[in-house]
Design an enzyme around this catalytic site. Structure first.
Site, PDB file in Angstrom:
ATOM      1  N   ARG A  67      -7.063   0.446  -2.357  1.00 27.93           N
ATOM      2  CA  ARG A  67      -7.691   0.830  -3.616  1.00 27.93           C
ATOM      3  C   ARG A  67      -9.134   0.329  -3.623  1.00 27.93           C
ATOM      4  O   ARG A  67      -9.439  -0.718  -3.051  1.00 27.93           O
ATOM      5  CB  ARG A  67      -6.980   0.152  -4.794  1.00 27.93           C
ATOM      6  CG  ARG A  67      -5.630   0.671  -5.126  1.00 27.93           C
ATOM      7  CD  ARG A  67      -5.110   0.048  -6.420  1.00 27.93           C
ATOM      8  NE  ARG A  67      -4.926  -1.396  -6.340  1.00 27.93           N
ATOM      9  CZ  ARG A  67      -5.712  -2.296  -6.906  1.00 27.93           C
ATOM     10  NH1 ARG A  67      -6.761  -1.929  -7.621  1.00 27.93           N
ATOM     11  NH2 ARG A  67      -5.461  -3.586  -6.796  1.00 27.93           N
ATOM     12  N   TYR A 195      -5.719   7.580   0.132  1.00 33.43           N
ATOM     13  CA  TYR A 195      -4.866   6.398   0.294  1.00 33.43           C
ATOM     14  C   TYR A 195      -4.311   5.875  -1.031  1.00 33.43           C
ATOM     15  O   TYR A 195      -5.041   5.735  -2.020  1.00 33.43           O
ATOM     16  CB  TYR A 195      -5.675   5.267   0.963  1.00 33.43           C
ATOM     17  CG  TYR A 195      -4.786   4.146   1.421  1.00 33.43           C
ATOM     18  CD1 TYR A 195      -4.162   4.209   2.662  1.00 33.43           C
ATOM     19  CD2 TYR A 195      -4.512   3.060   0.603  1.00 33.43           C
ATOM     20  CE1 TYR A 195      -3.314   3.206   3.077  1.00 33.43           C
ATOM     21  CE2 TYR A 195      -3.665   2.056   1.010  1.00 33.43           C
ATOM     22  CZ  TYR A 195      -3.065   2.127   2.244  1.00 33.43           C
ATOM     23  OH  TYR A 195      -2.212   1.142   2.657  1.00 33.43           O
ATOM     24  N   LYS A 204      -1.062   3.822 -10.194  1.00 32.78           N
ATOM     25  CA  LYS A 204      -1.958   2.947 -10.957  1.00 32.78           C
ATOM     26  C   LYS A 204      -2.762   3.747 -11.987  1.00 32.78           C
ATOM     27  O   LYS A 204      -3.021   3.272 -13.090  1.00 32.78           O
ATOM     28  CB  LYS A 204      -2.887   2.199 -10.005  1.00 32.78           C
ATOM     29  CG  LYS A 204      -2.166   1.369  -8.951  1.00 32.78           C
ATOM     30  CD  LYS A 204      -1.324   0.284  -9.557  1.00 32.78           C
ATOM     31  CE  LYS A 204      -0.752  -0.623  -8.485  1.00 32.78           C
ATOM     32  NZ  LYS A 204       0.025  -1.733  -9.045  1.00 32.78           N
ATOM     33  N   HIS A 224       1.977  -4.143 -15.607  1.00 31.57           N
ATOM     34  CA  HIS A 224       2.056  -4.358 -14.163  1.00 31.57           C
ATOM     35  C   HIS A 224       3.143  -5.412 -13.906  1.00 31.57           C
ATOM     36  O   HIS A 224       2.848  -6.556 -13.573  1.00 31.57           O
ATOM     37  CB  HIS A 224       0.683  -4.847 -13.682  1.00 31.57           C
ATOM     38  CG  HIS A 224       0.507  -4.856 -12.217  1.00 31.57           C
ATOM     39  ND1 HIS A 224      -0.445  -5.626 -11.594  1.00 31.57           N
ATOM     40  CD2 HIS A 224       1.144  -4.185 -11.219  1.00 31.57           C
ATOM     41  CE1 HIS A 224      -0.392  -5.430 -10.289  1.00 31.57           C
ATOM     42  NE2 HIS A 224       0.566  -4.565 -10.035  1.00 31.57           N
ATOM     43  N   SER A 246      -1.564  -9.548  -7.079  1.00 37.21           N
ATOM     44  CA  SER A 246      -1.213  -9.267  -5.677  1.00 37.21           C
ATOM     45  C   SER A 246      -0.970 -10.567  -4.914  1.00 37.21           C
ATOM     46  O   SER A 246      -1.551 -11.597  -5.242  1.00 37.21           O
ATOM     47  CB  SER A 246      -2.364  -8.543  -4.984  1.00 37.21           C
ATOM     48  OG  SER A 246      -2.744  -7.448  -5.728  1.00 37.21           O
ATOM     49  N   CYS A 248       1.596 -12.559  -4.643  1.00 29.47           N
ATOM     50  CA  CYS A 248       2.324 -13.653  -5.292  1.00 29.47           C
ATOM     51  C   CYS A 248       3.829 -13.462  -5.161  1.00 29.47           C
ATOM     52  O   CYS A 248       4.598 -14.065  -5.917  1.00 29.47           O
ATOM     53  CB  CYS A 248       1.927 -13.766  -6.755  1.00 29.47           C
ATOM     54  SG  CYS A 248       0.260 -14.386  -6.996  1.00 29.47           S
ATOM     55  N   ASP A 273       7.072  -2.945  -9.588  1.00 32.43           N
ATOM     56  CA  ASP A 273       5.619  -2.953  -9.778  1.00 32.43           C
ATOM     57  C   ASP A 273       5.185  -2.664 -11.217  1.00 32.43           C
ATOM     58  O   ASP A 273       4.256  -3.287 -11.697  1.00 32.43           O
ATOM     59  CB  ASP A 273       4.967  -1.930  -8.831  1.00 32.43           C
ATOM     60  CG  ASP A 273       3.467  -2.121  -8.694  1.00 32.43           C
ATOM     61  OD1 ASP A 273       3.021  -3.283  -8.669  1.00 32.43           O
ATOM     62  OD2 ASP A 273       2.725  -1.120  -8.619  1.00 32.43           O
ATOM     63  N   ARG A 365       1.366  -0.035   4.524  1.00 33.71           N
ATOM     64  CA  ARG A 365       2.371   0.168   3.475  1.00 33.71           C
ATOM     65  C   ARG A 365       3.572   0.967   3.949  1.00 33.71           C
ATOM     66  O   ARG A 365       3.491   1.695   4.933  1.00 33.71           O
ATOM     67  CB  ARG A 365       1.729   0.946   2.316  1.00 33.71           C
ATOM     68  CG  ARG A 365       0.555   0.265   1.657  1.00 33.71           C
ATOM     69  CD  ARG A 365       0.987  -0.606   0.533  1.00 33.71           C
ATOM     70  NE  ARG A 365      -0.042  -1.509   0.053  1.00 33.71           N
ATOM     71  CZ  ARG A 365       0.117  -2.296  -0.986  1.00 33.71           C
ATOM     72  NH1 ARG A 365       1.248  -2.288  -1.663  1.00 33.71           N
ATOM     73  NH2 ARG A 365      -0.829  -3.119  -1.362  1.00 33.71           N
TER      74      ARG A 365
HETATM   75  O1  O2Y Z   1      -4.207  -0.501  -1.928  1.00 38.41           O
HETATM   76  C1  O2Y Z   1      -3.512   0.317  -2.532  1.00 38.41           C
HETATM   77  O2  O2Y Z   1      -3.850   1.488  -2.718  1.00 38.41           O
HETATM   78  C2  O2Y Z   1      -2.226  -0.067  -3.058  1.00 38.41           C
HETATM   79  S1  O2Y Z   1      -2.292  -1.397  -4.148  1.00 38.41           S
HETATM   80  C3  O2Y Z   1      -0.688  -1.617  -4.750  1.00 38.41           C
HETATM   81  C4  O2Y Z   1       0.348  -0.899  -4.217  1.00 38.41           C
HETATM   82  C5  O2Y Z   1       1.618  -1.058  -4.708  1.00 38.41           C
HETATM   83  C6  O2Y Z   1       1.813  -1.928  -5.725  1.00 38.41           C
HETATM   84  N1  O2Y Z   1       0.806  -2.636  -6.263  1.00 38.41           N
HETATM   85  C7  O2Y Z   1      -0.429  -2.516  -5.783  1.00 38.41           C
HETATM   86  C8  O2Y Z   1      -1.466  -3.379  -6.458  1.00 38.41           C
HETATM   87  O3  O2Y Z   1      -2.614  -3.443  -6.060  1.00 38.41           O
HETATM   88  O4  O2Y Z   1      -1.107  -4.018  -7.453  1.00 38.41           O
HETATM   89 MN    MN Z   2       0.867  -3.578  -8.160  1.00 37.39          MN
END
Ligand code: O2Y
Ligand code: MN
Length: 579
Positions: A67, A195, A204, A224, A246, A248, A273, A365
């Site tokens: 992200r 991605y 999200k 979340h 993240s 944790c 999540d 992932r």
């Molecule tokens: O980097 C990404 O696109 C995924 S981030 C993510 C994926 C699954 C669950 N939680 C997260 C997050 O950043 O909280």
């Molecule tokens: Mn998440």
């Protein structure tokens, strides 16, 4: 007469000029045909079908691996409504800027129309979205992560009540990558990334950013949070929601396996999540998991840290940016067993254990169906959701924050969530041990001004005759030598048992400046290598450290100006006073 969704698809086609348009029905035959096409083009690589049936590997563009918060915007009419917690752009400017990137962007390509439901198909708490994308990888991923296809169109009918998401791969350049949210129009525009959270718009973008905005308008919570049901030897099951930033151990807690010492307990996974939670007519808070799959981080997953996830991903799973063994099986740092003598890394380059590079990208992932999880709750698709009795706010803190404590009441609990902060790990940022403020683990995901968000939490509590108890947890305290004071993982169940005791009025607590702390004797450490001195330290109140922490919290709060509810400031003042 075209339906509203047909009209919008036509508008998007006018803008992007696709070669053809495919409306996804969500069937198995369609899924297999799209997989087949992606194997032909090299978008997917078939994994060893004996060992990993129905599993494939995808390698993303090397510049498109996570992200991108700095390219993510909330485009409200008023800047103040997005708040200091979001990047902001005026809607008209965003439409002009990103519209130019969409113009003709799907020429020669197929446009997939992906209708989907967030939440169980028949739940009154579920919501509908439609994602238009030119990425077949995104379309098949959405089939795993949501209830995708005809069921969504049937539920939508001729209504206009759905979240629109337009996604295009563009040229994948970070210079031309934007993830734009228009909450006032229930619209998402994402371009330049294929991605994860940037591209699977149900997750999200919808379930949290637009979801949180809609939740404030409609009187519910989009959070979340993982949700688990904890079954005791008596057969009683209590549902707990927990927010962690993240790195944790959120997925691990969602699928916690009780250690041998905790016989008779069972942890059931409802979600790992995101939770959507609504006050029910009985005055309790009811939660659904809006997702149908897990998009979990691969490195570090193994049979010790998370046996349930390792079983879940053995079939029907898409792996992204992991390594590949000569036996065509996925591989990542921290996987069980010795590393292969040779492999291909996440970019398809030869790799050996002597290489100084990672075999899997740290943010690689798996995308896997939730129903395959051995610990999936029998209630996970209950249309009414599950009643939440406790909410945990957690973070990674080497010092200061006790292993667990309970808030005095709902308002104080909201303050515990609002003042949350966590230390970064190398996997997440490259920088280690920096304390980042992350209220309720929602800083990157709250789709509006966080001052207003705290106010929404406070008001929602007033509608709950039986509000969940709120706790702060920290599995990550260390001693002077940097050794963990608490073993973590499955042993966290011993701490969760204290939560259950509090929920059911079966266990006492010590009233302190911070909140209600456990009497150390009430945490069962039988068989653990946790000394009574360590236990004392885990529950100590470091008054000087806390005074400094309150000053830091107040600095953070100040940026919300008038939007910060007075009650949040008062809570921090009261804490300072008690110290
Ligand atoms: O980097 C990404 O696109 C995924 S981030 C993510 C994926 C699954 C669950 N939680 C997260 C997050 O950043 O909280
Ligand atoms: Mn998440």
């Amino acid at each position: 007469m075209p339906t509203p969704v047909e009209q919008w698809v036509e508008e998007c086609a006018q803008l992007t000029h696709p070669k053809n348009i495919h409306w996804c029905d969500g069937s198995e035959a369609e899924y297999q045909s799209m997989i087949h096409d992606m194997l032909e083009t090299g978008t997917l690589i078939e994994l060893n079908q004996k060992e990993y049936p129905g599993c494939y590997l995808h390698r993303s563009d090397p510049t498109d691996v996570a992200r991108t918060e700095h390219l993510t915007y909330v485009c409200t009419g008023e800047r103040q409504d997005a708040g200091p917690n979001n990047n902001w752009m005026a809607p008209a400017e965003a439409k002009t800027k990103v519209g130019a990137l969409f113009t003709g962007a799907m020429q020669g390509r197929t446009m997939y129309v992906v209708p989907y439901i967030m939440g169980p198909v028949a739940s009154p708490y579920s919501q509908i979205g439609v994602e238009i994308t030119d990425s077949p990888y995104v379309a098949v991923s959405m089939r795993i992560m949501t209830r995708m296809g005809q069921a969504a169109l049937d539920r939508l009918g001729s209504s206009d009540n759905y979240v629109k998401g337009l996604h295009g791969l563009g040229d994948l350049s970070p210079e031309r990558r934007f993830i734009m949210h228009f909450p006032e129009e229930r619209l998402i525009w994402s371009v330049g990334s294929g991605y994860g959270g940037n591209a699977l718009l149900g997750k999200k973008c919808f379930a949290l950013r637009l979801g949180s905005y809609m939740a404030r308008e409609e009187g519910w919570l989009a959070e979340h949070m993982l949700v688990v049901g904890i079954e005791e030897p008596s057969g009683r099951t209590t549902y707990v929601a927990a927010a962690f930033p993240s790195a944790c151990g959120k997925t691990n807690m969602a699928m916690l396996v009780p250690p041998a010492s905790q016989q008779g307990y069972k942890v059931w996974t409802v979600g790992e999540d995101i939770a959507w939670m609504t006050p029910g007519p009985d005055g309790r808070l009811w939660a659904i998991n809006p997702e149908a799959g897990f998009f979990g981080v691969a490195p570090g997953s193994n049979l010790r840290t998370n046996p349930n996830v390792m079983k879940t991903i053995r079939q029907n799973t898409l792996f992204t940016n992991v390594g590949l063994t000569p036996n065509n099986t996925p591989y990542w740092e921290g996987m069980d067993g010795p590393p292969p003598f040779e492999a291909l890394d996440w970019q398809g380059q030869p790799w050996t254990p002597e290489s100084f590079t990672k075999v899997a990208h740290p943010n690689s992932r798996f995308t896997t169906p939730a129903y395959q999880c051995p610990s999936i709750s029998p209630e996970w698709e209950n249309p009414h959701g599950v009643p939440i009795s406790a909410i945990l706010f957690g973070g990674r803190r080497a010092n200061l924050i006790p292993l667990i404590y309970q808030s005095f009441n709902w308002q104080h609990g909201v303050f515990l969530g609002a003042s949350m902060a966590s230390e970064t790990t190398a996997a997440a940022t490259g920088a280690v041990g920096i304390v980042r403020r992350d209220p309720m683990a929602m800083l990157p995901f709250c789709g509006y001004n966080m001052g207003d968000y705290f106010g929404h939490w406070l008001r929602l509590g007033e509608r709950l005759a039986q509000p969940p108890l709120i706790f702060r947890v920290n599995w990550f305290r260390t001693d002077e030598a940097g050794q963990f004071l608490w073993p973590g993982f499955g042993e966290n169940l011993r701490v969760l048992r204290w939560v259950l005791g509090r929920v059911h009025g079966e266990i006492g607590a010590a009233e302190t400046a911070l909140g209600y702390l456990p009497h150390p004797a009430d945490i069962d450490v039988t068989g653990l290598d946790v000394t009574s001195a360590a236990l004392q330290e885990l529950f100590a109140v470091d008054r000087d450290g806390w005074r400094e922490a309150v000053a830091g919290q107040q600095e953070f709060f100040k940026q919300f100006g008038e939007r910060l509810p007075r009650a949040m400031w008062q809570e921090s003042e009261s804490l300072a006073h008690r110290l």
